[in-house]
Design a protein around this motif. Structure first.
Motif, PDB file in Angstrom:
ATOM      1  N   GLU B 163     -16.735  22.851   8.092  1.00 43.09           N
ATOM      2  CA  GLU B 163     -16.729  21.676   8.961  1.00 43.09           C
ATOM      3  C   GLU B 163     -15.340  21.486   9.566  1.00 43.09           C
ATOM      4  O   GLU B 163     -15.189  21.234  10.767  1.00 43.09           O
ATOM      5  CB  GLU B 163     -17.146  20.454   8.145  1.00 43.09           C
ATOM      6  CG  GLU B 163     -17.392  19.230   9.003  1.00 43.09           C
ATOM      7  CD  GLU B 163     -17.947  18.068   8.210  1.00 43.09           C
ATOM      8  OE1 GLU B 163     -17.991  18.162   6.969  1.00 43.09           O
ATOM      9  OE2 GLU B 163     -18.311  17.072   8.854  1.00 43.09           O
ATOM     10  N   ASP B 165     -13.165  23.775  10.063  1.00 47.62           N
ATOM     11  CA  ASP B 165     -12.964  24.830  11.068  1.00 47.62           C
ATOM     12  C   ASP B 165     -13.572  24.436  12.399  1.00 47.62           C
ATOM     13  O   ASP B 165     -12.973  24.606  13.452  1.00 47.62           O
ATOM     14  CB  ASP B 165     -13.607  26.139  10.589  1.00 47.62           C
ATOM     15  CG  ASP B 165     -12.781  26.783   9.498  1.00 47.62           C
ATOM     16  OD1 ASP B 165     -11.644  26.320   9.284  1.00 47.62           O
ATOM     17  OD2 ASP B 165     -13.286  27.720   8.856  1.00 47.62           O
ATOM     18  N   LEU B 166     -14.760  23.870  12.323  1.00 47.82           N
ATOM     19  CA  LEU B 166     -15.452  23.485  13.552  1.00 47.82           C
ATOM     20  C   LEU B 166     -14.699  22.357  14.241  1.00 47.82           C
ATOM     21  O   LEU B 166     -14.559  22.342  15.473  1.00 47.82           O
ATOM     22  CB  LEU B 166     -16.885  23.057  13.233  1.00 47.82           C
ATOM     23  CG  LEU B 166     -17.826  24.202  12.841  1.00 47.82           C
ATOM     24  CD1 LEU B 166     -19.082  23.664  12.202  1.00 47.82           C
ATOM     25  CD2 LEU B 166     -18.174  25.052  14.046  1.00 47.82           C
ATOM     26  N   HIS B 167     -14.216  21.403  13.455  1.00 48.71           N
ATOM     27  CA  HIS B 167     -13.456  20.300  14.036  1.00 48.71           C
ATOM     28  C   HIS B 167     -12.189  20.842  14.702  1.00 48.71           C
ATOM     29  O   HIS B 167     -11.798  20.391  15.785  1.00 48.71           O
ATOM     30  CB  HIS B 167     -13.091  19.281  12.956  1.00 48.71           C
ATOM     31  CG  HIS B 167     -14.252  18.427  12.559  1.00 48.71           C
ATOM     32  ND1 HIS B 167     -14.142  17.371  11.702  1.00 48.71           N
ATOM     33  CD2 HIS B 167     -15.548  18.475  12.908  1.00 48.71           C
ATOM     34  CE1 HIS B 167     -15.322  16.802  11.545  1.00 48.71           C
ATOM     35  NE2 HIS B 167     -16.189  17.471  12.260  1.00 48.71           N
TER      36      HIS B 167
ATOM     37  N   TYR C 117     -22.974  17.412   8.735  1.00 50.58           N
ATOM     38  CA  TYR C 117     -21.857  17.661   9.629  1.00 50.58           C
ATOM     39  C   TYR C 117     -21.527  16.366  10.364  1.00 50.58           C
ATOM     40  O   TYR C 117     -22.421  15.670  10.858  1.00 50.58           O
ATOM     41  CB  TYR C 117     -22.232  18.751  10.634  1.00 50.58           C
ATOM     42  CG  TYR C 117     -21.182  19.016  11.669  1.00 50.58           C
ATOM     43  CD1 TYR C 117     -20.081  19.808  11.361  1.00 50.58           C
ATOM     44  CD2 TYR C 117     -21.284  18.468  12.941  1.00 50.58           C
ATOM     45  CE1 TYR C 117     -19.108  20.044  12.300  1.00 50.58           C
ATOM     46  CE2 TYR C 117     -20.318  18.707  13.879  1.00 50.58           C
ATOM     47  CZ  TYR C 117     -19.225  19.496  13.560  1.00 50.58           C
ATOM     48  OH  TYR C 117     -18.264  19.732  14.493  1.00 50.58           O
ATOM     49  N   ILE C 132     -24.769  23.736  12.780  1.00 47.46           N
ATOM     50  CA  ILE C 132     -23.758  23.760  13.832  1.00 47.46           C
ATOM     51  C   ILE C 132     -23.015  25.101  13.809  1.00 47.46           C
ATOM     52  O   ILE C 132     -22.739  25.695  14.855  1.00 47.46           O
ATOM     53  CB  ILE C 132     -22.772  22.588  13.639  1.00 47.46           C
ATOM     54  CG1 ILE C 132     -23.493  21.261  13.895  1.00 47.46           C
ATOM     55  CG2 ILE C 132     -21.578  22.718  14.560  1.00 47.46           C
ATOM     56  CD1 ILE C 132     -23.908  21.040  15.326  1.00 47.46           C
ATOM     57  N   LYS C 133     -22.752  25.568  12.583  1.00 49.25           N
ATOM     58  CA  LYS C 133     -22.048  26.846  12.472  1.00 49.25           C
ATOM     59  C   LYS C 133     -22.869  27.958  13.131  1.00 49.25           C
ATOM     60  O   LYS C 133     -22.351  28.769  13.904  1.00 49.25           O
ATOM     61  CB  LYS C 133     -21.839  27.151  10.986  1.00 49.25           C
ATOM     62  CG  LYS C 133     -20.577  27.935  10.707  1.00 49.25           C
ATOM     63  CD  LYS C 133     -20.379  28.071   9.209  1.00 49.25           C
ATOM     64  CE  LYS C 133     -19.863  29.437   8.867  1.00 49.25           C
ATOM     65  NZ  LYS C 133     -20.004  29.707   7.435  1.00 49.25           N
ATOM     66  N   VAL C 136     -22.895  27.530  16.949  1.00 50.17           N
ATOM     67  CA  VAL C 136     -21.611  27.903  17.535  1.00 50.17           C
ATOM     68  C   VAL C 136     -21.469  29.424  17.575  1.00 50.17           C
ATOM     69  O   VAL C 136     -21.025  29.993  18.569  1.00 50.17           O
ATOM     70  CB  VAL C 136     -20.455  27.251  16.748  1.00 50.17           C
ATOM     71  CG1 VAL C 136     -19.124  27.888  17.064  1.00 50.17           C
ATOM     72  CG2 VAL C 136     -20.416  25.762  17.050  1.00 50.17           C
ATOM     73  N   GLU C 137     -21.908  30.075  16.510  1.00 51.16           N
ATOM     74  CA  GLU C 137     -21.809  31.533  16.478  1.00 51.16           C
ATOM     75  C   GLU C 137     -22.692  32.181  17.532  1.00 51.16           C
ATOM     76  O   GLU C 137     -22.362  33.242  18.069  1.00 51.16           O
ATOM     77  CB  GLU C 137     -22.203  32.058  15.087  1.00 51.16           C
ATOM     78  CG  GLU C 137     -21.054  31.980  14.103  1.00 51.16           C
ATOM     79  CD  GLU C 137     -21.515  32.091  12.665  1.00 51.16           C
ATOM     80  OE1 GLU C 137     -22.681  32.468  12.437  1.00 51.16           O
ATOM     81  OE2 GLU C 137     -20.703  31.789  11.774  1.00 51.16           O
ATOM     82  N   ARG C 144     -18.551  26.857  23.044  1.00 54.32           N
ATOM     83  CA  ARG C 144     -18.581  26.582  21.610  1.00 54.32           C
ATOM     84  C   ARG C 144     -18.050  25.188  21.254  1.00 54.32           C
ATOM     85  O   ARG C 144     -18.662  24.488  20.453  1.00 54.32           O
ATOM     86  CB  ARG C 144     -17.759  27.625  20.865  1.00 54.32           C
ATOM     87  CG  ARG C 144     -18.522  28.924  20.772  1.00 54.32           C
ATOM     88  CD  ARG C 144     -17.802  29.918  19.938  1.00 54.32           C
ATOM     89  NE  ARG C 144     -18.626  31.110  19.819  1.00 54.32           N
ATOM     90  CZ  ARG C 144     -18.237  32.208  19.204  1.00 54.32           C
ATOM     91  NH1 ARG C 144     -17.029  32.265  18.663  1.00 54.32           N
ATOM     92  NH2 ARG C 144     -19.034  33.245  19.131  1.00 54.32           N
ATOM     93  N   THR C 148     -19.879  21.409  19.110  1.00 56.27           N
ATOM     94  CA  THR C 148     -19.492  20.791  17.844  1.00 56.27           C
ATOM     95  C   THR C 148     -19.622  19.272  17.876  1.00 56.27           C
ATOM     96  O   THR C 148     -19.367  18.615  16.867  1.00 56.27           O
ATOM     97  CB  THR C 148     -18.044  21.145  17.487  1.00 56.27           C
ATOM     98  OG1 THR C 148     -17.203  20.707  18.545  1.00 56.27           O
ATOM     99  CG2 THR C 148     -17.859  22.619  17.280  1.00 56.27           C
TER     100      THR C 148
END
Lengths: 568, 192, 167
Positions: B163, B165-167, C117, C132-133, C136-137, C144, C148
């Protein structure tokens, strides 16, 4: 009551019919549906008389719809099937929400009795001139002025609380049970839990010595609120699964009828391959249902060898269904617009079906001709439970029951749907009207169905399995009809928004067939009662979600609290 | 459990089911599966029964008769909830005139001061006759249970890191200059 | 006479009864049995929950532990296979297992708990980290960052930047 239009020329086609019906109201023709709205005051019963008794049509069912969110009124649709003209006439009555009363048609068409009472229970529209305007469907402790099919009633409401239910159970102890007999006859109550019945139903037989004088039926133990759930919680494609669970024997025919109704309403063309697969599965279902009936009939006739043989043979059909669909009963194949991908019948499966059906037919023919020529079977079925042709017309019975009484009726042949459009369907018709005739009709139908599946499998075309159903217009009416193993099965839908139905009403064939039971029971021996009742192949779970049947035009009696537990 | 090890006489109680399970129960007694060879006998009266084969989601209409039939079975009794409707209410679990399977029925029994009997759940819609036989064997303690609750909870450490990382990815692309949180737009319409 | 013929036919047929509890039966290849969630594949998107007609699959977001629970209750399942069709990750499928009897209702549950998330802008939890991961991938590089965000913040952010482009 006779119509005033005695000198009228009989209309020749649906367009002339439409013009003809202008005498009564405002007709509007949309494909197969002839809507008749704004009925002139005082002309309703003339109209119904004209449609039902003179034009050769028959009353099918009535549907109450709460259309207050749409146009501010309650609607009542009476559906008449006019096979000759190829139309369904929908007589559209409106009721003001402040004073919801419409005229009853029961005095003209007695068959409308229960449908109208159902509307009174569920929608709260009253019928002026109804001979017995009592509550029938909802439980006795249901509060007044709560109508579950109104749009402002939540589908998951729980009424009353469990304390009240507990009180109800305590109060309805069997000690207070005391049947009322008409006259001096003895009453024999059967049910709701009884070894001869596999569903909770309640019968009362009135006997004089060994002879049955009259019979009463009170059901509605199996009301589960299907229609409301379908309108509230489920999307179009989910409803086909709940439709399948209306009945555990003829479920697929219900889901097909439902899908056809939505397809009609939305104008979706089902690909041919899907139609063929539907027909094949429907025929498999018919065979298994008739096998089941035969087994039960032999059991009730006291010939348990036959019961065991039929149920053993039936296992092969169940295996076949399981091979094809992954479940013995609930095929789960139907979606609106066709068949789900995994349920395709490819060449290997087709070969398997043919091989298994040949085996089944061979095995079946080794036994059945011998069994039905047995002296004890003949003696107990010939001339027993006779329903004459005129009586069958009067009660407008359906399916094999009607065909055994000399009435040529079969939705597959006269209003073809699915793949029956492309093949010739043979329908056996006998004139005797007794239980033996019903057995022979079903026997012939099993063989005809096996042949039919072979022919369907030979011609199965290569097309996609389902049509595009991304757009289903709002507020369209559709009727889907199929020939269930027990007769015509009719589903009425009104489409709604948000991928949901606005109204859905299924009408199962047992609904009509049950009417003829007292006519068959009268004057027979008590020992024959089970087989006579079973000879219509009753399916109460199909019937019960819609209506309760009171066979006699008797008084209102709170039977529910008085039933006895089996074996008391 | 010992009590049920021998022949089990069953009473079939339909509380408003669609017939699917009921006919599978009969199928289990028909020649192919023949549950009678295992000492299972279908009896016509609850008074003669050791066990109840219970089907259906318990409709309001059938409730009083169902309660009376269950009470009529002598103790100790065992209930086999057969099918999706009896186990959990099935597709009608929240309908207005359904109690939602055997749990709803037990709530009523509790409010009446009756302790719910021992229950075996046999899911399926409808269960295969073999599945019903398996349930009966389980009730008699002659077969083992094949089901167990399975629980999976994601590990927090890696998930929190992912999470973050995404932020970080987001803040790298949109450094500073962020719109006020209250800005609302309708689909397809840009209003400024 | 016919009675005897039926009897002979039965004798010729022999034993038809399966030895079921003692020997396994043949299970057809298409049999729709117990649905099983593969927790490693499940991303907690809720597509199966939407598709399930009897609500055997339910979804619950717990903000305190910031977890999303996908709960499958086999006792209510009608084995229609809608979930299998709906799942974009192939995480739920119907097996051929049919001996589902259980003494305890709790044994019929399958629970998958996944971490929620939180939107980097408003901080509200709206879906799972895993979903979400994966999204995004699967997206090209330039899209990308926008993926998020929660749908509402994404709207406002994209509208904000579009207004810059217009000026």
């Amino acid at each position: 009551m006779r119509s005033s239009g005695i000198n009228q020329v009989r209309p020749r086609n649906k367009y002339e019919l439409m013009i003809d019906l202008r005498r009564f109201g405002e007709p509007r023709l949309r494909g197969k549906y002839l809507f008749l709205s704004r009925i002139k005051s005082g002309r309703l019963r003339d109209l119904v008389d004209y449609l039902h008794w003179r034009l050769g049509g028959y009353y099918s069912t009535s549907i109450g719809v709460d259309e207050r969110p749409l146009d501010g009124y309650f609607h009542v649709y009476h559906v008449f099937v006019l096979e000759e003209y190829g139309v369904y006439v929908l007589v559209d009555l409106i009721a003001d929400p402040g004073h919801p009363v419409v005229e009853s048609i029961t005095p003209v068409v007695p068959a409308a009795n229960w449908a109208e009472r159902e509307i009174m229970d569920f929608i709260g529209v009253k019928f002026r001139g109804h001979p017995e305007p009592h509550r029938l469907i909802l439980p006795d402790d249901w509060p007044e002025n709560v109508y579950p099919l109104r749009k402002d009633y939540p589908y998951d409401d729980k009424l009353p609380t469990s304390d009240k239910i507990a009180k109800l159970v305590r109060e309805s102890s069997p000690a207070t049970w005391e049947p009322e007999a008409p006259g001096d006859h003895t009453v024999i109550p059967v049910g709701p839990y009884h070894p001869a019945l596999h569903e909770p139903e309640y019968f009362e037989l009135f006997v004089e010595g060994e002879k049955i004088v009259d019979a009463r039926y009170k059901g509605f133990m199996v009301h589960r609120g299907i229609e409301k759930i379908a309108e509230s919680r489920l999307s179009y494609n989910q409803v086909s699964f709940i439709a399948e669970r209306i009945c555990g024997i003829c479920g697929f025919t219900h889901s097909t009828a439902y899908c056809q109704a939505v397809e009609e309403a939305a104008g979706i063309d089902v690909p041919e391959r899907a139609e063929y697969i539907r027909s094949i599965l429907l025929e498999i279902e018919r065979i298994h249902s008739h096998f089941l009936w035969m087994g039960v009939a032999f059991h009730l006739l006291g010939y348990d060898t036959g019961f065991m043989i039929m149920w053993r043979l039936r296992e092969s059909i169940m295996d076949l269904a399981e091979e094809l669909t992954g479940s013995r009963k609930m095929y789960g194949a139907n979606i609106v617009g066709g068949i789900r991908d995994k349920w395709d019948i490819r060449d290997d499966k087709a070969a398997l079906i043919k091989r298994m059906l040949d085996e089944i037919r061979e095995e079946y023919l080794k036994y059945i001709p011998k069994i039905i020529s047995l002296e004890e079977i003949k003696k107990r079925t010939r001339g027993v439970g006779v329903l004459s042709r005129s009586d069958a017309r009067k009660y407008s019975v359906l399916g094999p029951h009607a065909r055994a009484s000399g009435i040529k009726t079969d939705v597959r042949k006269y209003r073809p749907y699915a793949a029956y459009k492309y093949v010739n369907v043979e329908i056996p018709v006998l004139d005797d009207g007794d239980i033996y005739a019903r057995m022979i009709v079903r026997h012939e139908e099993i063989l005809a169905s096996i042949d039919l599946i072979h022919r369907l499998l030979d011609n199965i075309p290569k097309t996609p399995l389902h049509a595009d159903t991304s757009y289903i217009p709002e507020r369209r009416h559709g009727i889907g009809c199929t020939e269930a193993p027990r007769g015509e099965d009719l589903h009425f839908v009104i489409t709604g928004r948000d991928n949901k139905l606005y109204r859905w009403r299924p009408r199962a064939p047992t609904y009509n067939n049950l009417l003829s039971v007292p006519a068959m029971l009268r004057g027979e021996y008590l020992a024959d009662a089970p087989i006579i009742i079973a000879s219509i192949d009753p399916c109460f779970s199909c019937t019960d979600h819609v209506v309760v049947v009171d066979l006699r035009s008797g008084r209102r009696r709170p039977l529910r609290t008085r039933g006895v537990v089996g074996g008391r | 459990m010992k009590l049920y090890r021998r022949s089990l006489w069953v009473f079939h109680l339909n509380s408003g089911s669609c017939n699917g399970c009921d006919i599978e129960i009969l199928n289990a007694l028909a020649p192919r599966q023949d549950a009678e060879r295992l000492g299972v006998k279908l009896v016509g009266s609850p008074r003669h029964a050791d066990a109840i084969l219970f089907t259906g989601p318990v409709t309001r209409e059938a409730l009083p008769s169902v309660v009376r039939a269950i009470q009529a079975v002598p103790e100790p009794k065992i209930v086999l909830a057969v099918g999706a409707c009896a186990c959990g209410g099935g597709i009608w679990h929240d309908s207005y005139c359904v109690l939602g399977g055997i749990q709803g029925l037990y709530r009523v029994l509790k409010s009446m001061g009756v302790a719910p009997p021992k229950t075996i759940y046999v899911p399926g819609c409808p269960p295969k006759p073999e599945a019903i036989i398996h349930g009966i064997m389980l009730a008699r303690g002659l077969a083992g249970q094949r089901q167990a609750r399975s629980e999976y909870f994601e590990e927090q450490g890696p998930a929190v890191k992912a999470e973050e990382d995404l932020h970080r990815l987001f803040h790298k692309c949109f450094p500073g200059r962020l719109p006020p949180k209250t800005a609302r737009v309708e689909w397809g319409v840009t209003r400024y | 006479m016919n009675r005897i013929k039926v009897l002979l036919e039965n004798l010729r047929r022999g034993v038809v009864t399966e030895q079921y509890p003692f020997k396994p039966i043949r299970v057809p290849e298409r049999l729709r049995g117990k649905p099983v969630i593969d927790p490693d594949k499940c991303a907690g998107c809720g597509a199966c929950v939407n598709a399930c007609p009897p609500n055997a699959l339910t979804m619950r977001d717990d903000k305190h532990s910031s977890m999303r629970f996908i709960v499958l209750f086999i006792g209510r399942c009608i084995y229609c296979g809608k979930c299998e069709e709906a799942c974009p990750f192939g995480a739920i499928r119907l097996t051929r297992e049919f001996e589902l009897a259980a003494e305890n209702r709790e044994d019929l549950y399958q629970v998958v708990g996944l971490r929620l998330y939180h939107c980097p802008l408003c901080g509200e939890p709206f879906t799972t980290v895993r979903l979400i991961k994966r999204v995004v991938e699967a997206l090209p590089e330039e899209q990308r960052a926008a993926a998020t965000l929660c749908p509402r913040c994404r709207e406002s952010v994209t509208a904000h930047y579009r207004s810059y482009a217009r000026r």
